[in-house]
Design a protein around this motif. Sequence first.
Motif, mmCIF file in Angstrom:
data_model
loop_
_atom_site.group_PDB
_atom_site.id
_atom_site.type_symbol
_atom_site.label_atom_id
_atom_site.label_comp_id
_atom_site.label_asym_id
_atom_site.label_seq_id
_atom_site.Cartn_x
_atom_site.Cartn_y
_atom_site.Cartn_z
ATOM 1 N N ARG A 58 111.013 -59.222 87.184
ATOM 2 C CA ARG A 58 111.965 -60.204 87.716
ATOM 3 C C ARG A 58 111.508 -60.719 89.079
ATOM 4 O O ARG A 58 111.674 -61.864 89.431
ATOM 5 N N ARG A 59 110.880 -59.794 89.837
ATOM 6 C CA ARG A 59 110.501 -60.145 91.212
ATOM 7 C C ARG A 59 109.372 -59.233 91.673
ATOM 8 O O ARG A 59 109.364 -58.050 91.358
ATOM 9 N N VAL A 60 108.432 -59.800 92.422
ATOM 10 C CA VAL A 60 107.371 -59.031 93.062
ATOM 11 C C VAL A 60 107.245 -59.507 94.503
ATOM 12 O O VAL A 60 107.164 -60.700 94.758
ATOM 13 N N VAL A 61 107.235 -58.551 95.410
ATOM 14 C CA VAL A 61 106.922 -58.829 96.811
ATOM 15 C C VAL A 61 105.661 -58.038 97.106
ATOM 16 O O VAL A 61 105.659 -56.809 96.998
ATOM 17 N N ALA A 62 104.582 -58.734 97.428
ATOM 18 C CA ALA A 62 103.279 -58.087 97.573
ATOM 19 C C ALA A 62 102.714 -58.279 98.974
ATOM 20 O O ALA A 62 102.967 -59.295 99.621
ATOM 21 N N ASP A 63 101.942 -57.288 99.397
ATOM 22 C CA ASP A 63 101.273 -57.357 100.688
ATOM 23 C C ASP A 63 99.833 -56.872 100.502
ATOM 24 O O ASP A 63 99.614 -55.748 100.050
ATOM 25 N N TYR A 64 98.897 -57.738 100.828
ATOM 26 C CA TYR A 64 97.474 -57.437 100.712
ATOM 27 C C TYR A 64 96.996 -56.935 102.072
ATOM 28 O O TYR A 64 96.961 -57.693 103.029
ATOM 29 N N LEU A 65 96.617 -55.664 102.138
ATOM 30 C CA LEU A 65 96.295 -55.041 103.416
ATOM 31 C C LEU A 65 94.804 -54.993 103.715
ATOM 32 O O LEU A 65 94.396 -55.094 104.874
ATOM 33 N N ALA A 66 93.986 -54.784 102.681
ATOM 34 C CA ALA A 66 92.527 -54.703 102.843
ATOM 35 C C ALA A 66 91.891 -54.996 101.490
ATOM 36 O O ALA A 66 92.499 -54.748 100.448
ATOM 37 N N PRO A 67 90.664 -55.522 101.491
ATOM 38 C CA PRO A 67 90.037 -55.862 100.210
ATOM 39 C C PRO A 67 89.458 -54.647 99.484
ATOM 40 O O PRO A 67 88.971 -53.708 100.113
ATOM 41 N N ALA A 68 89.530 -54.693 98.173
ATOM 42 C CA ALA A 68 88.789 -53.752 97.333
ATOM 43 C C ALA A 68 87.538 -54.481 96.870
ATOM 44 O O ALA A 68 87.534 -55.711 96.731
ATOM 45 N N ARG A 69 86.503 -53.702 96.603
ATOM 46 C CA ARG A 69 85.217 -54.281 96.222
ATOM 47 C C ARG A 69 84.703 -53.659 94.930
ATOM 48 O O ARG A 69 85.184 -52.623 94.488
ATOM 49 N N PHE A 70 83.694 -54.305 94.365
ATOM 50 C CA PHE A 70 83.056 -53.835 93.148
ATOM 51 C C PHE A 70 82.768 -52.343 93.226
ATOM 52 O O PHE A 70 82.275 -51.848 94.235
ATOM 53 N N ASP A 71 83.116 -51.641 92.146
ATOM 54 C CA ASP A 71 82.864 -50.220 91.925
ATOM 55 C C ASP A 71 83.777 -49.280 92.712
ATOM 56 O O ASP A 71 83.643 -48.066 92.613
ATOM 57 N N ASP A 72 84.716 -49.812 93.493
ATOM 58 C CA ASP A 72 85.688 -48.939 94.166
ATOM 59 C C ASP A 72 86.527 -48.225 93.122
ATOM 60 O O ASP A 72 86.888 -48.811 92.087
ATOM 61 N N LEU A 73 86.852 -46.981 93.385
ATOM 62 C CA LEU A 73 87.806 -46.238 92.569
ATOM 63 C C LEU A 73 89.152 -46.343 93.259
ATOM 64 O O LEU A 73 89.291 -45.930 94.422
ATOM 65 N N LEU A 74 90.117 -46.910 92.562
ATOM 66 C CA LEU A 74 91.445 -47.145 93.124
ATOM 67 C C LEU A 74 92.469 -46.246 92.452
ATOM 68 O O LEU A 74 92.350 -45.940 91.263
ATOM 69 N N THR A 75 93.467 -45.870 93.208
ATOM 70 C CA THR A 75 94.600 -45.128 92.672
ATOM 71 C C THR A 75 95.845 -45.962 92.902
ATOM 72 O O THR A 75 96.110 -46.410 94.025
ATOM 73 N N VAL A 76 96.610 -46.169 91.827
ATOM 74 C CA VAL A 76 97.878 -46.881 91.927
ATOM 75 C C VAL A 76 98.990 -45.840 91.863
ATOM 76 O O VAL A 76 99.081 -45.086 90.899
ATOM 77 N N GLU A 77 99.810 -45.814 92.900
ATOM 78 C CA GLU A 77 100.947 -44.906 92.942
ATOM 79 C C GLU A 77 102.217 -45.702 92.658
ATOM 80 O O GLU A 77 102.428 -46.766 93.242
ATOM 81 N N THR A 78 103.037 -45.155 91.760
ATOM 82 C CA THR A 78 104.292 -45.805 91.375
ATOM 83 C C THR A 78 105.435 -44.857 91.693
ATOM 84 O O THR A 78 105.424 -43.708 91.260
ATOM 85 N N ASP A 79 106.420 -45.363 92.439
ATOM 86 C CA ASP A 79 107.601 -44.583 92.798
ATOM 87 C C ASP A 79 108.860 -45.372 92.476
ATOM 88 O O ASP A 79 108.947 -46.564 92.800
ATOM 89 N N LEU A 80 109.819 -44.700 91.862
ATOM 90 C CA LEU A 80 111.128 -45.284 91.612
ATOM 91 C C LEU A 80 111.908 -45.315 92.918
ATOM 92 O O LEU A 80 112.043 -44.292 93.575
ATOM 93 N N ARG A 81 112.402 -46.479 93.289
ATOM 94 C CA ARG A 81 113.198 -46.630 94.502
ATOM 95 C C ARG A 81 114.686 -46.784 94.201
ATOM 96 O O ARG A 81 115.517 -46.314 94.951
ATOM 97 N N GLN A 82 114.993 -47.465 93.093
ATOM 98 C CA GLN A 82 116.406 -47.683 92.747
ATOM 99 C C GLN A 82 116.527 -47.925 91.255
ATOM 100 O O GLN A 82 115.702 -48.620 90.669
ATOM 101 N N LEU A 83 117.556 -47.342 90.671
ATOM 102 C CA LEU A 83 117.857 -47.532 89.254
ATOM 103 C C LEU A 83 119.313 -47.921 89.139
ATOM 104 O O LEU A 83 120.194 -47.212 89.620
ATOM 105 N N THR A 84 119.574 -49.086 88.560
ATOM 106 C CA THR A 84 120.940 -49.516 88.269
ATOM 107 C C THR A 84 121.029 -49.688 86.754
ATOM 108 O O THR A 84 120.006 -49.650 86.061
ATOM 109 N N PRO A 85 122.214 -49.908 86.219
ATOM 110 C CA PRO A 85 122.307 -50.115 84.772
ATOM 111 C C PRO A 85 121.489 -51.303 84.267
ATOM 112 O O PRO A 85 121.071 -51.317 83.119
ATOM 113 N N ALA A 86 121.217 -52.280 85.143
ATOM 114 C CA ALA A 86 120.549 -53.494 84.678
ATOM 115 C C ALA A 86 119.154 -53.729 85.246
ATOM 116 O O ALA A 86 118.454 -54.625 84.790
#
Length: 133
Positions: A58-86
Amino acid sequence: MTHRFQTRVYYEDTDLAGIVYYANYLKFIERARSEWVRDLGLDQARLKAEAGVVFAVRRVVADYLAPARFDDLLTVETDLRQLTPARLLLEQLVKRGQDKIFTAEVTLVALGPEGRAQRLPAEFRRLVSGSAS
């Protein structure tokens, strides 16, 4: 509970400057969300086939802090901040080692067979609630 997903930067992910093209970060966090849901034990294909329910951003607010480059190994962390019925509010971070290079706040909703927003499925709310404890 933080979910972690690793991905590698491939040549196809980069632009002429040799850094990850900005839109590809959205692909990285999408893959991480899909794996998070899978790891919770929810079969999205079955949910769509049986109930006609799919998840949509529905919505994304993104902030690009530093560039990633070819062959970098990245980790994506996902955390639940809020859960409503909808809706569901997630925080997602992309890290290279311990360095945060991208952050996003993502709001998800469920869409029914007619393409309209509806309450999140009870099974999904139950599984997500258990992951937050």
